[in-house]
Design an enzyme around this catalytic site. Structure first.
Site, short mmCIF file in Angstrom:
data_model
loop_
_atom_site.label_atom_id
_atom_site.label_comp_id
_atom_site.label_asym_id
_atom_site.label_seq_id
_atom_site.Cartn_x
_atom_site.Cartn_y
_atom_site.Cartn_z
N ALA A 128 0.76 -1.22 0.39
CA ALA A 128 -0.01 -0.02 -0.06
C ALA A 128 1.09 1.44 0.27
O ALA A 128 0.25 2.42 -0.05
CB ALA A 128 -1.47 0.30 1.72
N LEU A 130 3.32 2.27 2.27
CA LEU A 130 3.76 2.02 3.96
C LEU A 130 5.31 1.59 3.86
O LEU A 130 5.45 1.72 5.16
CB LEU A 130 2.56 1.84 4.76
CG LEU A 130 1.61 2.94 4.33
CD1 LEU A 130 0.25 2.05 5.22
CD2 LEU A 130 1.71 4.66 4.57
N SER A 131 5.64 0.79 2.65
CA SER A 131 6.89 -0.02 2.77
C SER A 131 6.81 -0.84 3.95
O SER A 131 7.50 -1.02 5.28
CB SER A 131 7.61 1.02 2.95
OG SER A 131 8.75 0.70 2.58
N GLU A 165 16.71 -6.39 -0.29
CA GLU A 165 15.55 -6.11 -1.56
C GLU A 165 15.69 -6.03 -3.06
O GLU A 165 15.22 -6.55 -3.53
CB GLU A 165 14.84 -4.54 -0.88
CG GLU A 165 13.89 -4.17 -1.49
CD GLU A 165 12.43 -3.29 -0.76
OE1 GLU A 165 10.93 -3.78 -1.31
OE2 GLU A 165 12.58 -3.90 0.47
N ASP A 177 13.64 4.31 3.02
CA ASP A 177 11.91 3.26 3.29
C ASP A 177 12.70 2.72 4.55
O ASP A 177 12.37 2.77 5.67
CB ASP A 177 11.84 2.06 2.38
CG ASP A 177 10.95 3.16 1.09
OD1 ASP A 177 10.80 3.42 0.78
OD2 ASP A 177 10.29 1.50 0.17
N TYR A 226 8.93 5.10 -14.90
CA TYR A 226 9.47 5.88 -13.79
C TYR A 226 10.92 5.60 -14.01
O TYR A 226 11.72 6.73 -13.85
CB TYR A 226 9.88 4.17 -12.66
CG TYR A 226 11.05 4.80 -11.82
CD1 TYR A 226 9.90 5.36 -10.44
CD2 TYR A 226 11.68 3.74 -11.97
CE1 TYR A 226 11.06 5.59 -9.12
CE2 TYR A 226 12.88 3.48 -10.52
CZ TYR A 226 12.19 5.03 -9.27
OH TYR A 226 13.13 5.35 -7.85
P1 ADP Z 1 5.02 -2.21 0.16
O1 ADP Z 1 6.63 -2.38 1.11
O2 ADP Z 1 4.82 -1.18 0.04
O3 ADP Z 1 4.02 -2.94 1.56
P2 ADP Z 1 6.27 -4.09 -1.58
O4 ADP Z 1 5.39 -4.77 -2.48
O5 ADP Z 1 7.21 -3.57 -1.30
O6 ADP Z 1 5.43 -3.67 -0.84
O7 ADP Z 1 6.28 -5.49 -0.04
C1 ADP Z 1 5.18 -6.48 0.42
C2 ADP Z 1 5.63 -7.73 -0.07
O8 ADP Z 1 6.11 -7.92 1.35
C3 ADP Z 1 4.19 -8.48 0.37
O9 ADP Z 1 3.98 -9.07 -0.43
C4 ADP Z 1 4.88 -10.18 1.34
O10 ADP Z 1 6.17 -10.67 0.80
C5 ADP Z 1 5.79 -9.05 2.19
N1 ADP Z 1 5.88 -8.66 3.40
C6 ADP Z 1 5.57 -7.76 4.12
N2 ADP Z 1 5.21 -8.05 5.01
C7 ADP Z 1 4.92 -8.86 5.42
C8 ADP Z 1 4.20 -9.55 6.62
N3 ADP Z 1 3.61 -9.19 7.66
N4 ADP Z 1 3.97 -10.88 5.99
C9 ADP Z 1 3.68 -11.88 5.10
N5 ADP Z 1 4.30 -11.06 4.30
C10 ADP Z 1 4.69 -9.28 4.36
MG MG Z 2 8.34 -2.24 -0.47
#
Ligand code: ADP
Ligand code: MG
Length: 392
Positions: A128, A130-131, A165, A177, A226
């Site tokens: 979303a 919010l990292s 990452e 982040d 981007y």
């Molecule tokens: P953002 O960092 O903006 O939320 P990203 O796509 O970079 O979006 O990261 C999201 C991914 O991180 C998820 O799809 C999952 O693989 C992993 N992740 C992060 N936190 C969790 C959590 N609490 N439970 C499961 N997966 C998580």
């Molecule tokens: Mg992310």
């Protein structure tokens, strides 16, 4: 779910799964970008904040070299050993953790004395903006450091998360982040300098909060857009290096006054793109002065300027984000609003009077729905403390 409930649920699930209490639990929050858009790769400045939602990582040592990792919400478990740590194609959530483990040991996790049993659980909405990914990396890093007795400073841990990452999750992110999650402080913004990779906090005072408004916009060609923005910034920096009588390696080195004088030598599009990070750097520096004086209206005005710069110069806004910012501008209890993050969709960040939160979110949701047919997701966010050890 509140943070305390997340923690309690995690510890109880951990005990059920592994038959013992975790030895260490660490917490790391998500982040919002407040001012300074597309400045990180131009070696510029960013204002961000750690949010009041985050992820907890609980861990205990294993007797041998085995590792077990459970995602506490999906209750899926990945099993590996300290010598088989590698990016995974399935259950890809594990990559944020295993990547961090890998780089904590300089790419040689087989040198760890033993394996571990770990589980994580958080309340940041995934994907979303919010990292949640950086939060997961940073709580993993802190917990494993404590477990193994590794001493590293906050910036070193942020860089380890960034490397995880890049290499395990396949996302070429900047350091914002992870640094925001590590350096966040309650009631304060994090001011990052991406030339020196130095981070400081600036207090915001009470009686003010942020609102994240997530549009439902999904636009094609985001990756291409981007990449072309980044390229334009590089091209412009090369041009300014040739015409200015000073050292220029990145747009960080160019002032708005110089842009006005010398932009004629750039194509119209490249000049427009360059104006955005140059202006954003100046706004962050000016914003720091205004915050020190407690001038929230002044700071908010810079946020509106930032959005205009996105809309007109960098062209990384879209109709949905413009709707949110335009609606915000008509509400007196909103100090400022702008798109937050990469753009082309995603979220807007509003600086608000929290006592008017219900009125603000109802008004924004109404105008958004009238134009786009659905409702944005809205959450009130208080700048909060950064990553820390919770137990052990
Ligand atoms: P953002 O960092 O903006 O939320 P990203 O796509 O970079 O979006 O990261 C999201 C991914 O991180 C998820 O799809 C999952 O693989 C992993 N992740 C992060 N936190 C969790 C959590 N609490 N439970 C499961 N997966 C998580
Ligand atoms: Mg992310």
């Amino acid at each position: 779910m509140q943070n305390q409930e997340v923690y309690d649920e995690l510890v109880s699930k951990f005990e059920k799964m592994y038959g013992e209490k975790p030895q260490v639990v660490a917490y790391a929050p998500g982040r919002i970008e407040v001012l300074g858009n597309h400045t990180d790769y131009n070696e510029g400045y960013v204002f961000s904040a750690a949010i009041d939602k985050g992820t907890f990582f609980a861990v205990s040592p294993a007797a041998d070299g085995t590792c077990e990792l459970t995602a506490g919400d999906f209750m899926e478990t990945a099993k590996f050993t300290t010598s088989t740590v590698a990016p995974a194609k399935e259950m890809t959530w594990q990559n944020y953790v295993t990547g961090t483990f890998n780089w904590l040991f300089d790419g040689n996790p087989a040198s760890a004395k033993h394996g571990w049993k770990g589980m994580f659980l958080g309340n940041i909405p995934l994907g979303a903006g919010l990292s949640s990914s950086a939060a997961l990396e940073m709580c993993t890093a802190l917990a494993l450091c404590r477990l193994y007795g590794i001493e590293k400073d906050k910036t070193a841990l942020a860089k380890i998360g960034q490397k995880a990452e890049h290499t395990f999750a396949g996302c070429p992110c900047g350091l914002l982040d992870q640094a925001s999650s590590m350096y966040g402080r309650e009631g304060a913004l994090v001011k990052s300098d991406f030339r020196t990779n130095s981070f400081e906090t600036v207090s915001m005072g009470d009686g003010v909060a942020f609102m994240m408004v997530k549009s439902n916009a999904k636009h094609a060609l985001v990756d291409g857009a981007y990449a072309s923005r980044r390229q334009a910034c590089e091209d412009a920096a090369k041009y300014f290096a040739g015409v200015l009588r000073k050292k220029v390696t990145h747009l960080r080195d160019v002032t708005m006054a110089e842009w006005v004088l010398y932009r004629g030598g750039l194509s119209e599009t490249t000049a427009k793109r360059a104006a955005h990070p140059i202006g954003e750097d100046e706004r962050v520096l000016q914003g720091a002065v205004l915050l020190e004086k407690g001038d929230l209206n002044g700071f908010g005005a810079l946020m509106y300027d930032s959005h205009e710069s996105s809309r007109n110069w960098f062209e990384n806004s879209c109709e949905e984000l413009d709707t949110i910012v335009d609606a915000a501008k008509a509400i007196p209890e909103v100090y400022g609003a702008r798109l937050s993050g990469g753009g082309f969709g995603g979220s807007c960040c509003l600086l608000v009077d929290p006592s008017a939160a219900a009125k603000i979110s109802a008004q924004i949701a109404k105008e958004y729905k009238a134009k786009h047919g659905d409702e944005p997701q809205i959450s009130l966010i208080k700048p909060s403390e950064g990553a820390h050890i919770v137990a052990g």
